[in-house]
Motif scaffolding. Structure first.
Motif, mmCIF file in Angstrom:
data_model
loop_
_atom_site.group_PDB
_atom_site.id
_atom_site.type_symbol
_atom_site.label_atom_id
_atom_site.label_comp_id
_atom_site.label_asym_id
_atom_site.label_seq_id
_atom_site.Cartn_x
_atom_site.Cartn_y
_atom_site.Cartn_z
ATOM 1 N N ILE A 60 0.833 -1.200 0.000
ATOM 2 C CA ILE A 60 0.000 0.000 0.000
ATOM 3 C C ILE A 60 0.869 1.252 0.000
ATOM 4 O O ILE A 60 0.607 2.217 -0.722
ATOM 5 C CB ILE A 60 -0.984 -0.019 1.184
ATOM 6 N N THR A 61 1.928 1.260 0.806
ATOM 7 C CA THR A 61 2.841 2.400 0.842
ATOM 8 C C THR A 61 3.490 2.609 -0.516
ATOM 9 O O THR A 61 3.591 3.739 -1.008
ATOM 10 C CB THR A 61 3.919 2.185 1.917
ATOM 11 N N LEU A 62 3.923 1.540 -1.145
ATOM 12 C CA LEU A 62 4.530 1.635 -2.468
ATOM 13 C C LEU A 62 3.521 2.135 -3.495
ATOM 14 O O LEU A 62 3.854 2.971 -4.342
ATOM 15 C CB LEU A 62 5.083 0.262 -2.883
ATOM 16 N N ALA A 63 2.279 1.669 -3.420
ATOM 17 C CA ALA A 63 1.254 2.109 -4.365
ATOM 18 C C ALA A 63 0.940 3.594 -4.203
ATOM 19 O O ALA A 63 0.597 4.269 -5.171
ATOM 20 C CB ALA A 63 -0.017 1.287 -4.178
ATOM 21 N N VAL A 64 1.078 4.129 -2.998
ATOM 22 C CA VAL A 64 0.807 5.545 -2.774
ATOM 23 C C VAL A 64 1.996 6.401 -3.185
ATOM 24 O O VAL A 64 1.835 7.466 -3.789
ATOM 25 C CB VAL A 64 0.444 5.780 -1.284
ATOM 26 N N LEU A 66 4.723 5.548 -5.210
ATOM 27 C CA LEU A 66 5.328 5.300 -6.515
ATOM 28 C C LEU A 66 4.945 6.341 -7.570
ATOM 29 O O LEU A 66 5.819 6.809 -8.298
ATOM 30 C CB LEU A 66 4.997 3.884 -6.995
ATOM 31 N N PRO A 67 3.688 6.760 -7.691
ATOM 32 C CA PRO A 67 3.379 7.783 -8.693
ATOM 33 C C PRO A 67 4.123 9.098 -8.452
ATOM 34 O O PRO A 67 4.589 9.734 -9.402
ATOM 35 C CB PRO A 67 1.859 7.972 -8.559
ATOM 36 N N ALA A 68 4.237 9.520 -7.218
ATOM 37 C CA ALA A 68 4.961 10.759 -6.920
ATOM 38 C C ALA A 68 6.443 10.601 -7.211
ATOM 39 O O ALA A 68 7.092 11.529 -7.704
ATOM 40 C CB ALA A 68 4.742 11.156 -5.466
ATOM 41 N N LEU A 69 7.000 9.441 -6.924
ATOM 42 C CA LEU A 69 8.419 9.209 -7.200
ATOM 43 C C LEU A 69 8.700 9.179 -8.697
ATOM 44 O O LEU A 69 9.739 9.667 -9.150
ATOM 45 C CB LEU A 69 8.878 7.905 -6.544
ATOM 46 N N THR A 70 7.784 8.625 -9.483
ATOM 47 C CA THR A 70 8.004 8.577 -10.925
ATOM 48 C C THR A 70 7.897 9.959 -11.556
ATOM 49 O O THR A 70 8.528 10.219 -12.577
ATOM 50 C CB THR A 70 6.994 7.624 -11.607
ATOM 51 N N ARG A 71 7.114 10.865 -10.952
ATOM 52 C CA ARG A 71 7.021 12.237 -11.458
ATOM 53 C C ARG A 71 8.188 13.081 -10.982
ATOM 54 O O ARG A 71 8.342 14.214 -11.410
ATOM 55 C CB ARG A 71 5.716 12.878 -10.992
#
Length: 113
Positions: A60-64, A66-71
């Protein structure tokens, strides 16, 4: 006095005995037609009780995040900002009290309406 104490003790004893009486059928034997279950090892208990929740927490932490890290967004707040007083005056401390205002005529403990 003693009747109140007796009622309280009786209520306390009944309240503590009620869960034991209700849970008595849970201690029954396995019916004859059922198979005998295997014993559960300590490792299996730890996997179910601790391992699965930790893996779910990580997913769940990774799913939250990951999008911010990829941006390329920063996840921690920056400490380079100036201190701000939200809702306060926009200038320096000298602007807190206007020069033209006369104080002492009303307000405080000696105020009049």
């Amino acid at each position: 006095m003693t009747s109140t104490l007796t009622r309280r003790i009786t209520l306390l004893l009944l309240a503590s005995a009620l869960p034991v009486l209700v849970a008595a059928p849970a201690g029954a034997e396995v019916p004859e037609g059922w198979s005998t279950p295997e014993d559960v090892s300590l490792l299996q208990i730890l996997v179910v009780v601790a391992g699965i929740p930790l893996v779910l927490f990580a997913l769940i932490t990774l799913a939250v995040l990951l999008p911010a890290l990829t941006r390329g967004e920063k996840l921690l707040p920056s400490t380079e900002s100036k201190d701000q007083w939200f809702g306060g005056p926009g200038g320096s401390a000298g602007e807190l009290e206007p020069a033209g205002r006369q104080t002492g005529t009303t307000g405080g403990a000696s105020g009049s309406w």
